[in-house]
Design a protein around this motif. Sequence first.
Motif, PDB file in Angstrom:
ATOM      1  N   TYR A  45      21.848  79.317  -4.116  1.00 62.03           N
ATOM      2  CA  TYR A  45      21.584  79.199  -2.673  1.00 62.03           C
ATOM      3  C   TYR A  45      20.081  79.162  -2.422  1.00 62.03           C
ATOM      4  O   TYR A  45      19.305  79.842  -3.112  1.00 62.03           O
ATOM      5  CB  TYR A  45      22.206  80.368  -1.916  1.00 62.03           C
ATOM      6  CG  TYR A  45      23.710  80.439  -2.004  1.00 62.03           C
ATOM      7  CD1 TYR A  45      24.504  79.543  -1.306  1.00 62.03           C
ATOM      8  CD2 TYR A  45      24.326  81.413  -2.789  1.00 62.03           C
ATOM      9  CE1 TYR A  45      25.890  79.601  -1.385  1.00 62.03           C
ATOM     10  CE2 TYR A  45      25.715  81.480  -2.886  1.00 62.03           C
ATOM     11  CZ  TYR A  45      26.487  80.567  -2.180  1.00 62.03           C
ATOM     12  OH  TYR A  45      27.849  80.624  -2.266  1.00 62.03           O
ATOM     13  N   THR A  46      19.682  78.413  -1.413  1.00 61.73           N
ATOM     14  CA  THR A  46      18.255  78.332  -1.079  1.00 61.73           C
ATOM     15  C   THR A  46      17.831  79.414  -0.087  1.00 61.73           C
ATOM     16  O   THR A  46      16.638  79.568   0.174  1.00 61.73           O
ATOM     17  CB  THR A  46      17.917  76.954  -0.492  1.00 61.73           C
ATOM     18  OG1 THR A  46      18.685  76.748   0.711  1.00 61.73           O
ATOM     19  CG2 THR A  46      18.229  75.847  -1.496  1.00 61.73           C
ATOM     20  N   SER A  47      18.789  80.161   0.467  1.00 60.34           N
ATOM     21  CA  SER A  47      18.453  81.214   1.424  1.00 60.34           C
ATOM     22  C   SER A  47      19.645  82.152   1.581  1.00 60.34           C
ATOM     23  O   SER A  47      20.794  81.787   1.268  1.00 60.34           O
ATOM     24  CB  SER A  47      18.110  80.611   2.795  1.00 60.34           C
ATOM     25  OG  SER A  47      19.263  80.016   3.371  1.00 60.34           O
ATOM     26  N   ASP A  48      19.385  83.350   2.083  1.00 61.41           N
ATOM     27  CA  ASP A  48      20.472  84.286   2.370  1.00 61.41           C
ATOM     28  C   ASP A  48      21.380  83.744   3.468  1.00 61.41           C
ATOM     29  O   ASP A  48      22.594  83.954   3.430  1.00 61.41           O
ATOM     30  CB  ASP A  48      19.893  85.640   2.790  1.00 61.41           C
ATOM     31  CG  ASP A  48      19.249  86.390   1.634  1.00 61.41           C
ATOM     32  OD1 ASP A  48      19.557  86.063   0.468  1.00 61.41           O
ATOM     33  OD2 ASP A  48      18.423  87.287   1.904  1.00 61.41           O
ATOM     34  N   SER A  49      20.792  83.035   4.439  1.00 63.43           N
ATOM     35  CA  SER A  49      21.621  82.498   5.524  1.00 63.43           C
ATOM     36  C   SER A  49      22.586  81.441   5.007  1.00 63.43           C
ATOM     37  O   SER A  49      23.727  81.353   5.482  1.00 63.43           O
ATOM     38  CB  SER A  49      20.738  81.922   6.635  1.00 63.43           C
ATOM     39  OG  SER A  49      19.962  80.844   6.163  1.00 63.43           O
ATOM     40  N   ASP A  65      26.456  71.274  -4.366  1.00 61.83           N
ATOM     41  CA  ASP A  65      25.289  71.249  -5.234  1.00 61.83           C
ATOM     42  C   ASP A  65      24.621  69.887  -5.144  1.00 61.83           C
ATOM     43  O   ASP A  65      25.281  68.840  -5.291  1.00 61.83           O
ATOM     44  CB  ASP A  65      25.685  71.527  -6.684  1.00 61.83           C
ATOM     45  CG  ASP A  65      26.049  72.982  -6.922  1.00 61.83           C
ATOM     46  OD1 ASP A  65      25.620  73.829  -6.118  1.00 61.83           O
ATOM     47  OD2 ASP A  65      26.757  73.252  -7.906  1.00 61.83           O
ATOM     48  N   PHE A  66      23.314  69.901  -4.925  1.00 63.00           N
ATOM     49  CA  PHE A  66      22.563  68.654  -4.839  1.00 63.00           C
ATOM     50  C   PHE A  66      22.802  67.779  -6.067  1.00 63.00           C
ATOM     51  O   PHE A  66      23.007  66.563  -5.967  1.00 63.00           O
ATOM     52  CB  PHE A  66      21.068  68.941  -4.693  1.00 63.00           C
ATOM     53  CG  PHE A  66      20.206  67.768  -5.051  1.00 63.00           C
ATOM     54  CD1 PHE A  66      20.046  66.719  -4.165  1.00 63.00           C
ATOM     55  CD2 PHE A  66      19.589  67.697  -6.298  1.00 63.00           C
ATOM     56  CE1 PHE A  66      19.281  65.615  -4.499  1.00 63.00           C
ATOM     57  CE2 PHE A  66      18.821  66.605  -6.643  1.00 63.00           C
ATOM     58  CZ  PHE A  66      18.666  65.557  -5.744  1.00 63.00           C
ATOM     59  N   GLU A  67      22.777  68.382  -7.257  1.00 66.12           N
ATOM     60  CA  GLU A  67      22.886  67.594  -8.485  1.00 66.12           C
ATOM     61  C   GLU A  67      24.207  66.847  -8.563  1.00 66.12           C
ATOM     62  O   GLU A  67      24.255  65.685  -9.001  1.00 66.12           O
ATOM     63  CB  GLU A  67      22.706  68.500  -9.712  1.00 66.12           C
ATOM     64  CG  GLU A  67      21.317  69.104  -9.843  1.00 66.12           C
ATOM     65  CD  GLU A  67      21.095  70.331  -8.962  1.00 66.12           C
ATOM     66  OE1 GLU A  67      19.936  70.774  -8.879  1.00 66.12           O
ATOM     67  OE2 GLU A  67      22.070  70.841  -8.371  1.00 66.12           O
ATOM     68  N   ALA A  68      25.299  67.496  -8.114  1.00 67.29           N
ATOM     69  CA  ALA A  68      26.605  66.841  -8.152  1.00 67.29           C
ATOM     70  C   ALA A  68      26.675  65.695  -7.140  1.00 67.29           C
ATOM     71  O   ALA A  68      27.211  64.615  -7.425  1.00 67.29           O
ATOM     72  CB  ALA A  68      27.702  67.857  -7.868  1.00 67.29           C
ATOM     73  N   VAL A  69      26.109  65.933  -5.954  1.00 69.29           N
ATOM     74  CA  VAL A  69      26.117  64.895  -4.918  1.00 69.29           C
ATOM     75  C   VAL A  69      25.240  63.718  -5.335  1.00 69.29           C
ATOM     76  O   VAL A  69      25.618  62.550  -5.183  1.00 69.29           O
ATOM     77  CB  VAL A  69      25.649  65.505  -3.575  1.00 69.29           C
ATOM     78  CG1 VAL A  69      25.420  64.419  -2.534  1.00 69.29           C
ATOM     79  CG2 VAL A  69      26.681  66.511  -3.066  1.00 69.29           C
ATOM     80  N   ASN A 106      18.130  73.485   5.887  1.00 72.92           N
ATOM     81  CA  ASN A 106      18.872  72.253   5.644  1.00 72.92           C
ATOM     82  C   ASN A 106      17.981  71.243   4.940  1.00 72.92           C
ATOM     83  O   ASN A 106      16.775  71.424   4.805  1.00 72.92           O
ATOM     84  CB  ASN A 106      19.400  71.683   6.964  1.00 72.92           C
ATOM     85  CG  ASN A 106      20.552  72.492   7.504  1.00 72.92           C
ATOM     86  OD1 ASN A 106      21.553  72.705   6.837  1.00 72.92           O
ATOM     87  ND2 ASN A 106      20.415  72.978   8.735  1.00 72.92           N
ATOM     88  N   ARG A 107      18.611  70.149   4.491  1.00 70.83           N
ATOM     89  CA  ARG A 107      17.911  69.053   3.828  1.00 70.83           C
ATOM     90  C   ARG A 107      18.353  67.736   4.453  1.00 70.83           C
ATOM     91  O   ARG A 107      19.434  67.649   5.046  1.00 70.83           O
ATOM     92  CB  ARG A 107      18.231  69.009   2.327  1.00 70.83           C
ATOM     93  CG  ARG A 107      18.249  70.333   1.618  1.00 70.83           C
ATOM     94  CD  ARG A 107      16.919  70.998   1.533  1.00 70.83           C
ATOM     95  NE  ARG A 107      15.955  70.282   0.708  1.00 70.83           N
ATOM     96  CZ  ARG A 107      14.786  70.809   0.316  1.00 70.83           C
ATOM     97  NH1 ARG A 107      14.476  72.054   0.676  1.00 70.83           N
ATOM     98  NH2 ARG A 107      13.951  70.108  -0.419  1.00 70.83           N
TER      99      ARG A 107
END
Length: 207
Positions: free
Chosen positions: A142-146, A165-169, A190-191
């Motif tokens: 996770y990139t953050s607790d939220s 997961d970014f890598e899978a997408v 977000n990204r």
Amino acid sequence: MTSSKPFAPACERNQGPILEVLRQYFRDRRRVLEIGSGTGQHAVHFAPAFPNAVWQTSDVAENLPGIRMWLNEAASSNLPAPLTLDVTGNWPHASFDAIFSANSLHIMPWSAVEQFFAGVGRVLEPGGILAVYGPFNYHGTYTSDSNREFDGWLKQRSALSAIRDFEAVDGLAQGIACQLVKDHTMPANNRLLVWRRQIPAPTRSDA
């Protein structure tokens, strides 16, 4: 008795930052497909920024009445009637030079995410842009607790939902010849992932 338009506070918050990024990639586009248009708020905010493009909304059938309310009020010439589109079913018999989707991949089961990209592979033109907004994990973290808390909420709502997961997408995108252009950092952890579909190299024939 008239029904009020559906309203998503998150759309109101994120539409400005998203549009700022899309201006970099969509200014020369002519036919944009928005997958999972939700309330329709994004479409009516984005379409006027790209007056030379047709912004085609789409979603599952139960969301179309709300989208129509927003489109009817906007009365924009480049916002046609929304299409019924379930990524696991039939896709439009049309081609697009840009596709946008926000906060959709973590709602779908993974099998539907796979079908999302398979469908994009059928309708996105070579050289076309695919832009996907939402939260993503990196290397399974996770990139953050939220985002961790949000993922827990998603899984309580549906065991098949999850932050992807970014890598899978990105692997699915590469499978339809889409190369990552940039991974944009956005507010609220977000990204906005932007890919461009590769143009096949011309075949050479010996004289």
